[in-house]
Design an enzyme around this catalytic site. Structure first.
Site, PDB file in Angstrom:
ATOM      1  N   ARG A  21      34.125  13.163 -13.669  1.00  0.00           N
ATOM      2  CA  ARG A  21      34.482  13.128 -15.096  1.00  0.00           C
ATOM      3  C   ARG A  21      35.927  13.607 -15.305  1.00  0.00           C
ATOM      4  O   ARG A  21      36.707  13.000 -16.052  1.00  0.00           O
ATOM      5  CB  ARG A  21      33.507  14.031 -15.853  1.00  0.00           C
ATOM      6  CG  ARG A  21      33.590  13.988 -17.356  1.00  0.00           C
ATOM      7  CD  ARG A  21      32.418  14.811 -17.902  1.00  0.00           C
ATOM      8  NE  ARG A  21      32.266  14.718 -19.324  1.00  0.00           N
ATOM      9  CZ  ARG A  21      32.736  15.601 -20.190  1.00  0.00           C
ATOM     10  NH1 ARG A  21      33.406  16.644 -19.759  1.00  0.00           N
ATOM     11  NH2 ARG A  21      32.519  15.449 -21.479  1.00  0.00           N
ATOM     12  N   VAL A  23      38.375  13.560 -13.124  1.00  0.00           N
ATOM     13  CA  VAL A  23      39.303  12.559 -12.581  1.00  0.00           C
ATOM     14  C   VAL A  23      39.464  11.404 -13.573  1.00  0.00           C
ATOM     15  O   VAL A  23      40.584  11.032 -13.955  1.00  0.00           O
ATOM     16  CB  VAL A  23      38.759  11.990 -11.235  1.00  0.00           C
ATOM     17  CG1 VAL A  23      39.546  10.743 -10.822  1.00  0.00           C
ATOM     18  CG2 VAL A  23      38.807  13.043 -10.131  1.00  0.00           C
ATOM     19  N   ARG A  25      38.622  10.854 -16.834  1.00  0.00           N
ATOM     20  CA  ARG A  25      39.170  11.016 -18.189  1.00  0.00           C
ATOM     21  C   ARG A  25      40.633  11.448 -18.166  1.00  0.00           C
ATOM     22  O   ARG A  25      41.399  11.081 -19.047  1.00  0.00           O
ATOM     23  CB  ARG A  25      38.274  11.956 -19.005  1.00  0.00           C
ATOM     24  CG  ARG A  25      36.921  11.277 -19.268  1.00  0.00           C
ATOM     25  CD  ARG A  25      36.129  11.864 -20.397  1.00  0.00           C
ATOM     26  NE  ARG A  25      34.960  11.027 -20.663  1.00  0.00           N
ATOM     27  CZ  ARG A  25      33.905  11.405 -21.367  1.00  0.00           C
ATOM     28  NH1 ARG A  25      33.857  12.605 -21.886  1.00  0.00           N
ATOM     29  NH2 ARG A  25      32.894  10.574 -21.561  1.00  0.00           N
ATOM     30  N   SER A 105      34.791  14.700   5.041  1.00  0.00           N
ATOM     31  CA  SER A 105      35.379  13.715   4.125  1.00  0.00           C
ATOM     32  C   SER A 105      36.888  13.925   3.996  1.00  0.00           C
ATOM     33  O   SER A 105      37.660  12.962   3.925  1.00  0.00           O
ATOM     34  CB  SER A 105      34.737  13.843   2.741  1.00  0.00           C
ATOM     35  OG  SER A 105      33.348  13.674   2.854  1.00  0.00           O
ATOM     36  N   ASP A 128      28.761  24.531   1.109  1.00  0.00           N
ATOM     37  CA  ASP A 128      28.990  25.477   2.208  1.00  0.00           C
ATOM     38  C   ASP A 128      30.143  26.452   1.962  1.00  0.00           C
ATOM     39  O   ASP A 128      30.197  27.517   2.592  1.00  0.00           O
ATOM     40  CB  ASP A 128      29.262  24.716   3.513  1.00  0.00           C
ATOM     41  CG  ASP A 128      28.112  23.799   3.914  1.00  0.00           C
ATOM     42  OD1 ASP A 128      26.971  24.070   3.494  1.00  0.00           O
ATOM     43  OD2 ASP A 128      28.360  22.804   4.625  1.00  0.00           O
ATOM     44  N   ARG A 172      25.612  25.094   7.180  1.00  0.00           N
ATOM     45  CA  ARG A 172      26.052  24.456   8.430  1.00  0.00           C
ATOM     46  C   ARG A 172      26.480  25.539   9.422  1.00  0.00           C
ATOM     47  O   ARG A 172      25.685  26.401   9.703  1.00  0.00           O
ATOM     48  CB  ARG A 172      27.170  23.455   8.142  1.00  0.00           C
ATOM     49  CG  ARG A 172      27.239  22.364   9.188  1.00  0.00           C
ATOM     50  CD  ARG A 172      28.175  21.264   8.816  1.00  0.00           C
ATOM     51  NE  ARG A 172      27.518  20.264   8.001  1.00  0.00           N
ATOM     52  CZ  ARG A 172      27.998  19.060   7.761  1.00  0.00           C
ATOM     53  NH1 ARG A 172      29.157  18.705   8.278  1.00  0.00           N
ATOM     54  NH2 ARG A 172      27.354  18.212   7.029  1.00  0.00           N
ATOM     55  N   GLY A 186      19.806  41.495  -2.857  1.00  0.00           N
ATOM     56  CA  GLY A 186      19.409  42.812  -2.369  1.00  0.00           C
ATOM     57  C   GLY A 186      18.669  42.765  -1.032  1.00  0.00           C
ATOM     58  O   GLY A 186      17.738  43.551  -0.786  1.00  0.00           O
ATOM     59  N   GLU A 188      17.707  43.172   2.926  1.00  0.00           N
ATOM     60  CA  GLU A 188      17.812  44.316   3.832  1.00  0.00           C
ATOM     61  C   GLU A 188      18.720  43.994   5.022  1.00  0.00           C
ATOM     62  O   GLU A 188      19.278  44.892   5.664  1.00  0.00           O
ATOM     63  CB  GLU A 188      16.424  44.729   4.341  1.00  0.00           C
ATOM     64  CG  GLU A 188      15.652  45.636   3.381  1.00  0.00           C
ATOM     65  CD  GLU A 188      15.310  44.995   2.043  1.00  0.00           C
ATOM     66  OE1 GLU A 188      15.052  43.779   2.007  1.00  0.00           O
ATOM     67  OE2 GLU A 188      15.323  45.724   1.027  1.00  0.00           O
ATOM     68  N   LYS A 214       9.925  52.238   2.001  1.00  0.00           N
ATOM     69  CA  LYS A 214      10.136  50.827   1.624  1.00  0.00           C
ATOM     70  C   LYS A 214       9.100  49.970   2.341  1.00  0.00           C
ATOM     71  O   LYS A 214       9.034  49.959   3.571  1.00  0.00           O
ATOM     72  CB  LYS A 214      11.548  50.413   2.049  1.00  0.00           C
ATOM     73  CG  LYS A 214      11.980  49.087   1.489  1.00  0.00           C
ATOM     74  CD  LYS A 214      13.369  48.703   1.984  1.00  0.00           C
ATOM     75  CE  LYS A 214      14.460  49.210   1.076  1.00  0.00           C
ATOM     76  NZ  LYS A 214      15.772  48.645   1.377  1.00  0.00           N
TER      77      LYS A 214
HETATM   78  P1  ADP Z   1      31.180  16.462   4.586  1.00  0.00           P
HETATM   79  O1  ADP Z   1      32.282  15.707   3.939  1.00  0.00           O
HETATM   80  O2  ADP Z   1      30.152  16.949   3.620  1.00  0.00           O
HETATM   81  O3  ADP Z   1      31.700  17.540   5.530  1.00  0.00           O
HETATM   82  P2  ADP Z   1      30.584  14.768   6.920  1.00  0.00           P
HETATM   83  O4  ADP Z   1      31.103  15.754   7.921  1.00  0.00           O
HETATM   84  O5  ADP Z   1      29.331  14.061   7.250  1.00  0.00           O
HETATM   85  O6  ADP Z   1      30.332  15.435   5.484  1.00  0.00           O
HETATM   86  O7  ADP Z   1      31.725  13.702   6.666  1.00  0.00           O
HETATM   87  C1  ADP Z   1      31.557  12.680   5.697  1.00  0.00           C
HETATM   88  C2  ADP Z   1      32.211  11.411   6.180  1.00  0.00           C
HETATM   89  O8  ADP Z   1      33.619  11.618   6.364  1.00  0.00           O
HETATM   90  C3  ADP Z   1      31.727  10.914   7.542  1.00  0.00           C
HETATM   91  O9  ADP Z   1      30.524  10.194   7.466  1.00  0.00           O
HETATM   92  C4  ADP Z   1      32.882  10.015   7.960  1.00  0.00           C
HETATM   93  O10 ADP Z   1      32.818   8.769   7.301  1.00  0.00           O
HETATM   94  C5  ADP Z   1      34.095  10.784   7.422  1.00  0.00           C
HETATM   95  N1  ADP Z   1      34.646  11.607   8.503  1.00  0.00           N
HETATM   96  C6  ADP Z   1      34.163  12.767   8.993  1.00  0.00           C
HETATM   97  N2  ADP Z   1      34.885  13.203  10.037  1.00  0.00           N
HETATM   98  C7  ADP Z   1      35.851  12.279  10.227  1.00  0.00           C
HETATM   99  C8  ADP Z   1      36.918  12.144  11.173  1.00  0.00           C
HETATM  100  N3  ADP Z   1      37.126  13.055  12.135  1.00  0.00           N
HETATM  101  N4  ADP Z   1      37.731  11.056  11.068  1.00  0.00           N
HETATM  102  C9  ADP Z   1      37.532  10.131  10.101  1.00  0.00           C
HETATM  103  N5  ADP Z   1      36.532  10.198   9.187  1.00  0.00           N
HETATM  104  C10 ADP Z   1      35.712  11.256   9.243  1.00  0.00           C
HETATM  105  O1  F6P Z   2      27.297  20.401   4.229  1.00  0.00           O
HETATM  106  C1  F6P Z   2      26.277  20.565   3.310  1.00  0.00           C
HETATM  107  C2  F6P Z   2      24.925  20.676   4.008  1.00  0.00           C
HETATM  108  O2  F6P Z   2      23.936  20.825   3.003  1.00  0.00           O
HETATM  109  C3  F6P Z   2      24.832  21.793   5.031  1.00  0.00           C
HETATM  110  O3  F6P Z   2      24.649  23.061   4.433  1.00  0.00           O
HETATM  111  C4  F6P Z   2      23.658  21.315   5.864  1.00  0.00           C
HETATM  112  O4  F6P Z   2      23.717  21.824   7.176  1.00  0.00           O
HETATM  113  C5  F6P Z   2      23.854  19.818   5.869  1.00  0.00           C
HETATM  114  O5  F6P Z   2      24.653  19.490   4.741  1.00  0.00           O
HETATM  115  C6  F6P Z   2      22.569  19.042   5.818  1.00  0.00           C
HETATM  116  O6  F6P Z   2      22.884  17.699   5.904  1.00  0.00           O
HETATM  117  P1  F6P Z   2      21.801  16.518   5.659  1.00  0.00           P
HETATM  118  O7  F6P Z   2      21.658  16.362   4.183  1.00  0.00           O
HETATM  119  O8  F6P Z   2      22.414  15.342   6.320  1.00  0.00           O
HETATM  120  O9  F6P Z   2      20.522  16.981   6.285  1.00  0.00           O
END
Ligand code: ADP
Ligand code: F6P
Length: 320
Positions: A21, A23, A25, A105, A128, A172, A186, A188, A214
């Site tokens: 949104r 981006v 607008r 990405s 994350d 992750r 909270g 432990e 506890k």
């Molecule tokens: P996130 O963006 O949540 O970290 P991913 O690691 O799965 O998720 O990356 C999303 C997408 O970005 C991948 O499916 C791929 O298309 C692209 N991507 C990830 N790593 C690379 C890379 N080293 N070079 C080019 N494209 C990449």
């Molecule tokens: O990067 C976001 C995340 O939710 C991580 O916390 C988790 O390890 C991973 O994506 C799970 O990916 P998927 O939805 O492919 O199982």
């Protein structure tokens, strides 16, 4: 620059819609044409393009997920896949692209920028919170609050049954969600991949806590550190206390974004459109404290974001 496009890519995160949104607008207000591609990089390759107007982003600010849909696209990791994507962008006369997603990405975005000099701005969207160059990525706050709600409920039943609960959260290879929710819930103890831990010491602390009166405990474990089931077995065996595990999983990725995430996402989306339309490229936008900022993708992707050791010490002190 007249025509820009926007995608969401990788794991979805609550607030991505608000970023779209922001981006759309902002770009429309500056006189640009805006297009969306469904399904991230996969949708660019398969030309899933559609025009966006102000109504396209009406009523989405409160919705989790992403109206642009998302995908993981292995083809885009290869040069041949990126060649296809750039061809589609050029054939559609797209002058610049905004990529909303996590570090994967953003790595893809850097490749488009470095290999083809294609104008690109990245927006950090990931629960994350493991992306350098910004204090917060979109969706982290919502995910933490979702996990917190679950932990508060688990604590009720842990108390009633006088049990130890081991709760596994996402993140992750990082412990940002785990540490934040362990503090606010909270807990432990917290187990995160960044910091070595001793399970024997944790068991000893649980025993001492029982002596102090506890009778129930919550241990938060980051998915990148260990499996909740393994920790539960170890604790039960070494303390004799009844224990259970709970893996929160993908509920942390969904749900209506918090006010914090909505405002963050609107600001970052808007900032990204402004930077792109002002001729900047190869950057990721972010926040530094409460201020908007931007850094080269090369810096963002070569810098490790680290957990705050003071938060870990605070948690240990609070658990006494
Ligand atoms: P996130 O963006 O949540 O970290 P991913 O690691 O799965 O998720 O990356 C999303 C997408 O970005 C991948 O499916 C791929 O298309 C692209 N991507 C990830 N790593 C690379 C890379 N080293 N070079 C080019 N494209 C990449
Ligand atoms: O990067 C976001 C995340 O939710 C991580 O916390 C988790 O390890 C991973 O994506 C799970 O990916 P998927 O939805 O492919 O199982």
């Amino acid at each position: 620059m007249k025509k820009i496009a926007v995608i969401t890519s990788g794991g979805d995160s609550p607030g991505m819609n608000a970023a779209v949104r922001g981006v759309v607008r902002t770009a429309l207000a500056r006189g640009a044409e805006v297009f969306g591609f469904h399904h991230g990089y996969r949708g660019i390759i398969s030309e899933e393009i559609f025009p966006m107007n102000t109504n396209s982003v009406g009523g989405i600010i409160s919705q989790g997920g992403t109206m642009l849909r998302t995908a993981r696209c292995p083809e885009f990791r290869e040069k041949a896949g990126r060649d296809q994507a750039i061809e589609v962008l050029r054939e559609n006369d797209i002058d610049g692209l905004i990529v909303i997603g996590g570090d994967g990405s953003l790595t893809g975005a850097r490749a488009l920028h470095e290999e083809y000099s294609f104008p690109i701005i990245g927006v950090p969207g990931s629960i994350d919170n493991d992306i350098a160059g910004t204090d917060f990525s979109i969706g982290f706050d919502t995910a933490v609050n979702t996990a917190l709600g679950a932990i508060d409920k688990i604590r009720d039943t842990a108390y009633s049954h006088e049990r130890v609960f081991v709760v596994e959260v996402m993140g992750r290879a990082n412990g940002f969600i785990a540490l934040e929710v362990a503090l606010s819930g909270g807990a432990e103890a917290v187990l995160i991949p960044e910091v070595p831990f001793s399970l024997l010491e944790i068991c000893e602390n649980l025993r001492q806590a029982r002596v102090r009166g506890k009778r129930s405990s919550v241990i938060v474990v980051a998915e990148g550190a260990a499996r909740a089931g393994d920790i539960k077995d170890f604790v039960q065996k070494n303390t004799g206390f009844e224990a259970r595990e709970s893996v929160l999983g993908h509920i942390q990725r969904g749900g209506s974004p918090t006010s914090f995430d909505r405002v963050l996402a609107l600001r970052l989306g808007s900032h990204a459109a402004n930077r792109l339309l002002s001729g900047f490229t190869g950057e990721m936008v972010g926040v530094d404290g409460s201020r908007l900022c931007h850094h080269p993708l090369s810096y963002v992707l070569s810098t490790e974001r680290t957990v705050d050791p003071d938060k870990l010490l605070l948690l240990e002190m609070m658990a006494q």
